[in-house]
Design a protein around this motif. Structure first.
Motif, PDB file in Angstrom:
ATOM      1  N   GLY A  90       0.791  -1.226   0.000  1.00 15.55           N
ATOM      2  CA  GLY A  90       0.000   0.000   0.000  1.00 15.55           C
ATOM      3  C   GLY A  90       0.819   1.269   0.000  1.00 15.55           C
ATOM      4  N   THR A  91       1.884   1.322   0.802  1.00 13.78           N
ATOM      5  CA  THR A  91       2.701   2.534   0.872  1.00 13.78           C
ATOM      6  C   THR A  91       3.383   2.818  -0.475  1.00 13.78           C
ATOM      7  OG1 THR A  91       4.437   1.160   1.862  1.00 13.78           O
ATOM      8  CG2 THR A  91       3.165   2.554   3.345  1.00 13.78           C
ATOM      9  N   PHE A 129       4.451   8.894   1.008  1.00 12.06           N
ATOM     10  CA  PHE A 129       3.831   7.574   1.087  1.00 12.06           C
ATOM     11  C   PHE A 129       2.463   7.624   1.780  1.00 12.06           C
ATOM     12  CE2 PHE A 129       8.353   6.975   0.677  1.00 12.06           C
ATOM     13  CZ  PHE A 129       8.468   5.936  -0.224  1.00 12.06           C
ATOM     14  N   GLN A 130       1.960   8.841   2.019  1.00 20.19           N
ATOM     15  CA  GLN A 130       0.690   9.001   2.716  1.00 20.19           C
ATOM     16  C   GLN A 130      -0.417   9.424   1.747  1.00 20.19           C
ATOM     17  OE1 GLN A 130       0.900   7.962   5.922  1.00 20.19           O
ATOM     18  NE2 GLN A 130       2.987   7.637   5.173  1.00 20.19           N
ATOM     19  N   SER A 143      10.359  -1.745   0.429  1.00 21.28           N
ATOM     20  CA  SER A 143       9.222  -0.885   0.734  1.00 21.28           C
ATOM     21  C   SER A 143       9.507  -0.234   2.083  1.00 21.28           C
ATOM     22  CB  SER A 143       7.935  -1.710   0.823  1.00 21.28           C
ATOM     23  OG  SER A 143       6.921  -0.998   1.515  1.00 21.28           O
ATOM     24  N   PRO A 144       9.021   0.991   2.306  1.00 17.85           N
ATOM     25  CA  PRO A 144       9.193   1.607   3.628  1.00 17.85           C
ATOM     26  C   PRO A 144       8.635   0.740   4.760  1.00 17.85           C
ATOM     27  CG  PRO A 144       8.448   3.230   2.055  1.00 17.85           C
ATOM     28  CD  PRO A 144       8.359   1.907   1.363  1.00 17.85           C
ATOM     29  N   LYS A 145       7.570   0.007   4.498  1.00 18.96           N
ATOM     30  CA  LYS A 145       7.024  -0.931   5.489  1.00 18.96           C
ATOM     31  C   LYS A 145       7.586  -2.321   5.203  1.00 18.96           C
ATOM     32  CE  LYS A 145       4.169   1.700   7.890  1.00 18.96           C
ATOM     33  NZ  LYS A 145       2.732   1.492   7.887  1.00 18.96           N
ATOM     34  N   VAL A 203       9.342   1.399   9.186  1.00 18.04           N
ATOM     35  CA  VAL A 203      10.526   0.548   9.288  1.00 18.04           C
ATOM     36  C   VAL A 203      11.752   1.238   8.701  1.00 18.04           C
ATOM     37  CG1 VAL A 203      11.522  -1.680   8.694  1.00 18.04           C
ATOM     38  CG2 VAL A 203       9.124  -1.533   9.316  1.00 18.04           C
ATOM     39  N   ILE A 204      11.731   1.510   7.410  1.00 13.98           N
ATOM     40  CA  ILE A 204      12.879   2.182   6.787  1.00 13.98           C
ATOM     41  C   ILE A 204      12.374   3.311   5.902  1.00 13.98           C
ATOM     42  CG2 ILE A 204      14.992   1.926   5.446  1.00 13.98           C
ATOM     43  CD1 ILE A 204      15.011  -0.984   5.949  1.00 13.98           C
ATOM     44  N   TYR A 205      12.170   4.469   6.485  1.00 18.61           N
ATOM     45  CA  TYR A 205      11.870   5.668   5.714  1.00 18.61           C
ATOM     46  C   TYR A 205      13.125   6.523   5.638  1.00 18.61           C
ATOM     47  CZ  TYR A 205       6.786   5.107   5.671  1.00 18.61           C
ATOM     48  OH  TYR A 205       5.509   4.670   5.447  1.00 18.61           O
ATOM     49  N   ASN A 206      13.205   7.310   4.593  1.00 20.91           N
ATOM     50  CA  ASN A 206      14.221   8.351   4.556  1.00 20.91           C
ATOM     51  C   ASN A 206      13.577   9.620   5.109  1.00 20.91           C
ATOM     52  OD1 ASN A 206      16.190   6.669   3.401  1.00 20.91           O
ATOM     53  ND2 ASN A 206      15.268   6.945   1.386  1.00 20.91           N
TER      54      ASN A 206
END
Length: 347
Positions: free
Chosen positions: A14-15, A48-49, A177-179, A39-42
């Motif tokens: 989804g993100t 991503f919202q 993925s960020p998540k 988890v791993i965002y810059n």
């Protein structure tokens, strides 16, 4: 601007999907936020919202009360793999099937024109070396796969000239993925290579598995929003031959790409019955401009780099409450935050 409702907007897929289509559509996201940890965002969290977000369990969702009529609904919500399906059988069939039917019925009555369902190539089960087309017999082996089949059957019956349904039978998700999830074979192998310099294969290495990068999943969903379907229902295999491997060969590719990594295979391990290759020719025919683009070696390097640069602890990740979805849910239950049916206790 078209309006899109994404049910399951804050997860692994989804993100990435939100980020991919955000400039094309007005996005309303819905998610229960079981896996809310970033988890791993810059520094690009907002990318991503969705434009609008509602935290709610889809089992409590009533489309008529949203004051939002979407042009398309994308149903990503799911108990999303076989270990979780075994642990939470009842909830798997509730979320993956029963409430998918409920939401689809509401959508049809509301006048939503298109419903896009995230299905899975795992519905082909123990298919061996024969490439499975959409018209071929399916043989789901797990609660997760069976729930996808049941939903497809329901959605096909609900579909009509005014309520088009596309069921995207995705290959196994892979990539950054960020998540981030590490309970996916591609991601698991890379995390092992980075943290242990060793890939331990848990099966005998012979099963076939088609993969697809999560960015390419987003491309396929984007295509499905725009595609003018000339029939009521379409089931479509989503993936590519370039990303189809035997498990042992995939481990060897990761090892060769990253270097200094040993592949450990115990030939006494039991073969995984979930073995299938898939024919993606219809997808290639219909979706010429949105075919998978991600390079597998580059994808291996990118995820490895993200893991190395992160300040998170990836040691013993197979038992991690952060990276393994089943462990996350059990941990939330143990903390008395989720009940036995995975409802939030304080909502």
């Amino acid at each position: 601007m078209k309006k899109v409702l994404i049910i399951g907007s804050s997860g692994y897929v989804g993100t990435v999907l939100v980020n991919h289509i955000k400039n094309k559509y007005f996005i309303f996201g819905i998610d229960t936020n079981w896996f809310k940890t970033r988890v791993i965002y810059n520094n690009n969290y907002n990318d991503f919202q969705p434009n609008k977000f509602l935290k709610t369990d889809l089992r409590n969702l009533d489309l008529n009360k949203l004051n939002f009529k979407p042009d398309a609904i994308i149903y990503l919500a799911a108990i999303s793999n076989d270990p979780m399906g075994r642990e939470f059988r009842k909830v798997t069939h509730e979320i993956n099937t029963r409430y998918c039917k409920k939401i689809a019925n509401q959508a049809k009555k509301l006048g939503v024109k298109k419903f896009i369902f995230a299905s899975s190539c795992s519905i082909y089960g123990a298919a061996g070396n024969a490439k499975k087309k959409e018209i071929h017999k399916i043989a789901p082996l797990t609660d997760y796969a069976k729930s996808k089949v049941n939903s497809e059957n329901i959605l096909k019956k609900l579909s009509s000239k005014n309520f088009k349904v596309i069921s995207l039978r995705f290959a196994t998700a892979a990539g950054y993925s960020p998540k981030l999830r590490l309970d996916l074979v591609f991601n698991d192998f890379i995390a092992n290579a980075v943290t242990k310099k060793k890939i331990l294969i848990l099966s005998d290495g012979t099963p076939w598995r088609p993969l697809i990068h999560v960015k390419d999943m987003a491309r396929a969903i984007d295509w499905s929003i725009k595609y003018k379907l000339n029939k009521n229902f379409l089931a479509l295999n989503i993936g590519s031959n370039k990303w189809t491997f035997k498990i042992k060969k995939l481990a060897q590719l990761v090892s060769k790409t990253l270097g200094n990594t040993k592949v450990v295979l115990n030939k006494n391990n039991q073969p995984d019955k979930r073995s299938y290759t898939v024919d993606f020719s219809l997808f290639k025919k219909l979706c010429k401009d949105n075919q998978p683009k991600e390079n597998i070696r580059d994808s291996i390097k990118i995820l490895a780099k993200k893991i190395r640069k992160s300040n998170l602890n990836f040691n013993n990740f197979r038992n991690s409450q952060k990276f393994i979805r089943l462990k996350t849910l059990i941990n939330l239950q143990n903390k008395n935050k989720l009940d036995k049916n995975l409802y939030w206790k304080n909502d």
